[in-house]
Design a protein around this motif. Structure first.
Motif, PDB file in Angstrom:
ATOM      1  N   SER A  99      43.935  43.833  25.928  1.00 19.55           N
ATOM      2  CA  SER A  99      42.511  43.854  26.249  1.00 19.55           C
ATOM      3  C   SER A  99      41.811  42.896  25.298  1.00 19.55           C
ATOM      4  O   SER A  99      42.449  42.207  24.493  1.00 19.55           O
ATOM      5  N   GLU A 159      39.504  39.714  32.223  1.00 24.63           N
ATOM      6  CA  GLU A 159      40.670  39.855  33.105  1.00 24.63           C
ATOM      7  C   GLU A 159      41.590  38.638  33.074  1.00 24.63           C
ATOM      8  O   GLU A 159      42.765  38.746  33.440  1.00 24.63           O
ATOM      9  N   GLU A 211      37.840  50.420  27.551  1.00 28.44           N
ATOM     10  CA  GLU A 211      38.855  50.251  28.593  1.00 28.44           C
ATOM     11  C   GLU A 211      39.312  51.644  28.999  1.00 28.44           C
ATOM     12  O   GLU A 211      39.236  52.589  28.188  1.00 28.44           O
ATOM     13  N   ASN A 214      36.586  51.479  37.843  1.00 32.22           N
ATOM     14  CA  ASN A 214      37.439  52.048  36.799  1.00 32.22           C
ATOM     15  C   ASN A 214      37.703  51.046  35.682  1.00 32.22           C
ATOM     16  O   ASN A 214      37.702  51.393  34.504  1.00 32.22           O
ATOM     17  N   ASP A 215      37.918  49.800  36.055  1.00 27.53           N
ATOM     18  CA  ASP A 215      38.264  48.751  35.086  1.00 27.53           C
ATOM     19  C   ASP A 215      37.279  47.591  35.212  1.00 27.53           C
ATOM     20  O   ASP A 215      37.443  46.725  36.049  1.00 27.53           O
ATOM     21  N   ALA A 216      36.289  47.570  34.336  1.00 20.82           N
ATOM     22  CA  ALA A 216      36.007  48.568  33.311  1.00 20.82           C
ATOM     23  C   ALA A 216      34.557  49.008  33.429  1.00 20.82           C
ATOM     24  O   ALA A 216      33.895  49.272  32.448  1.00 20.82           O
ATOM     25  N   SER A 257      43.620  50.859  37.607  1.00 20.59           N
ATOM     26  CA  SER A 257      43.105  49.495  37.496  1.00 20.59           C
ATOM     27  C   SER A 257      43.854  48.564  38.439  1.00 20.59           C
ATOM     28  O   SER A 257      45.085  48.635  38.560  1.00 20.59           O
ATOM     29  N   THR A 316      35.807  41.209  37.028  1.00 24.12           N
ATOM     30  CA  THR A 316      36.845  41.947  37.751  1.00 24.12           C
ATOM     31  C   THR A 316      37.918  40.972  38.249  1.00 24.12           C
ATOM     32  O   THR A 316      37.707  39.760  38.316  1.00 24.12           O
ATOM     33  N   SER A 355      44.031  54.110  33.274  1.00 24.29           N
ATOM     34  CA  SER A 355      44.543  52.744  33.364  1.00 24.29           C
ATOM     35  C   SER A 355      45.361  52.503  34.634  1.00 24.29           C
ATOM     36  O   SER A 355      45.346  51.400  35.184  1.00 24.29           O
ATOM     37  N   GLU A 398      40.001  51.222  44.406  1.00 23.64           N
ATOM     38  CA  GLU A 398      39.788  51.625  43.010  1.00 23.64           C
ATOM     39  C   GLU A 398      38.619  52.603  42.912  1.00 23.64           C
ATOM     40  O   GLU A 398      37.627  52.473  43.619  1.00 23.64           O
ATOM     41  N   SER A 414      32.536  46.022  26.193  1.00 20.28           N
ATOM     42  CA  SER A 414      33.374  46.122  27.379  1.00 20.28           C
ATOM     43  C   SER A 414      33.039  44.944  28.284  1.00 20.28           C
ATOM     44  O   SER A 414      32.103  44.193  28.013  1.00 20.28           O
TER      45      SER A 414
END
Length: 373
Positions: free
Chosen positions: A325, A142, A178, A107-109, A345, A80, A342, A350, A76
């Protein structure tokens, strides 16, 4: 953090939350992940787990690594996006509130990453595993940058230390963390962006002069809006084409534009290659165009792969994901799966539910334990 080896799910969860809070509190925009990479290295060091680093990518392998066994990659990202202007909370302050952990990247990720790290720690010193386990916390996801997972999978030290370079099994499988609510994203649409230019001839708008490039562009845009590709994917459905930008060079109201540029975002299912899509577009539009990249291919892991079967056995459902991803850059079977939603994100304020991380850790462990090769 405790200096002792994590042995229970409760301590795995506690350490995962503490690590996530450190990651949230440390800005890690794509290409600027040095601080979070160091934090991840320090976490492994605190657990007496040797780790290695290439650029801002950090990886570790299980204690009883055996080059004669296949290798499972857990991956992962720790970069960000930048926070949007609608934040009401400090994006770099990890705040626990109403069962949620707020913060940029939670949350991501981040939730996925710390859950995978916790699962790796759980298995790190287990003997007689049927496969090796490698954890890789990578950068630049990202922006789909070339110094993240793509660079790591070309790095000789990484390939030799993990067995991917010389294992008879090659790349056996990967779990890409993810936010999928722990459901099984077995397929993922590819992405191609094209920059198109309609060519005309400038003229005065008051007279019957010129050849309006804007009108030509509109005809082509209408084709992108209405054309239906004949093949439809079992998991990913139809090709989706969206025109997202349009502009002319001149801003004067009385000049017929000589050129009109527009941008098309194209999401490609596994029933088409990028090259096939390019060929069809060339046959149907007048505008010149050039694709920005063909790196992000559609991917699919078979439902019969042991990774997917282990998830299904736990009641998780396979589905096709419309988003891209790092799964697209891994050249062997990869399953996208992780805690979080998702839809949160890249949104203001967030957050991830704390229970989602706890469930993510437990589910990853159960999934890995139930893999049958």
């Amino acid at each position: 953090m405790s200096d002792s080896r994590l042995t229970t799910h409760d301590s795995l969860y506690t350490d995962a939350i503490n690590l996530l809070k450190q990651l949230v509190a440390t800005p890690s925009f794509s290409k600027e992940e040095d601080g979070t990479a160091t934090i991840i290295e320090q976490f492994f060091q605190s657990k007496n787990i040797p780790s290695q680093r290439f650029l801002n990518n950090v990886w570790a392998i299980n204690k009883y690594f055996d080059s004669l066994k296949p290798t499972l990659l857990l991956n992962s990202h720790h970069d960000t996006v930048k926070p949007n202007a609608k934040y009401t909370k400090n994006p770099f302050e990890p705040i626990e509130e109403d069962g949620k952990l707020y913060g940029l990247g939670s949350n991501d990720a981040g939730g996925c990453l710390v859950s995978l790290i916790a699962a790796f720690v759980y298995f790190f010193d287990k003997e007689n595993l049927p496969f090796n386990i490698v954890i890789a916390a990578t950068a630049e996801e990202e922006i789909t940058g070339k110094n993240g997972i793509e660079a790591l999978l070309k790095n000789e030290t990484f390939l030799s230390s993990t067995g991917f370079a010389n294992s008879p099994f090659g790349g056996w499988g990967a779990i890409v963390g993810e936010p999928t609510q722990m459901e099984l994203a077995v397929a993922e649409k590819g992405l191609m962006v094209i920059d198109a230019t309609a060519q005309g001839v400038a003229g005065h708008a008051a007279r019957n002069e010129g050849d309006n490039a804007l009108y030509k562009a509109v005809k082509d845009i209408h084709w992108f809006e209405t054309f239906k590709y004949p093949k439809v994917s079992e998991w990913l459905g139809e090709v989706k084409q969206t025109v997202t930008v349009i502009e002319t060079e001149n801003k004067a109201h009385n000049v017929v534009p000589a050129t009109c540029k527009f941008v098309v975002d194209i999401r490609i299912p596994d029933c088409y290659t990028h090259e096939e899509i390019i060929h069809i577009i060339k046959e149907n539009i007048q505008s010149d165009f050039k694709e920005r990249s063909v790196r992000l291919r559609s991917t699919r892991i078979e439902v019969e792969h042991p990774l997917v079967k282990s998830g299904i056995a736990l009641g998780k459902k396979p589905y096709g994901s419309p988003t891209c991803s790092d799964k697209a850059l891994i050249p062997f079977p990869a399953l996208k799966c992780g805690p979080g939603f998702s839809g949160r994100s890249h949104t203001a304020d967030e957050f991830i539910f704390l229970d989602e991380i706890k469930d993510g850790i437990e589910t990853y462990i159960k999934m890995i334990e139930s893999i049958v090769i």
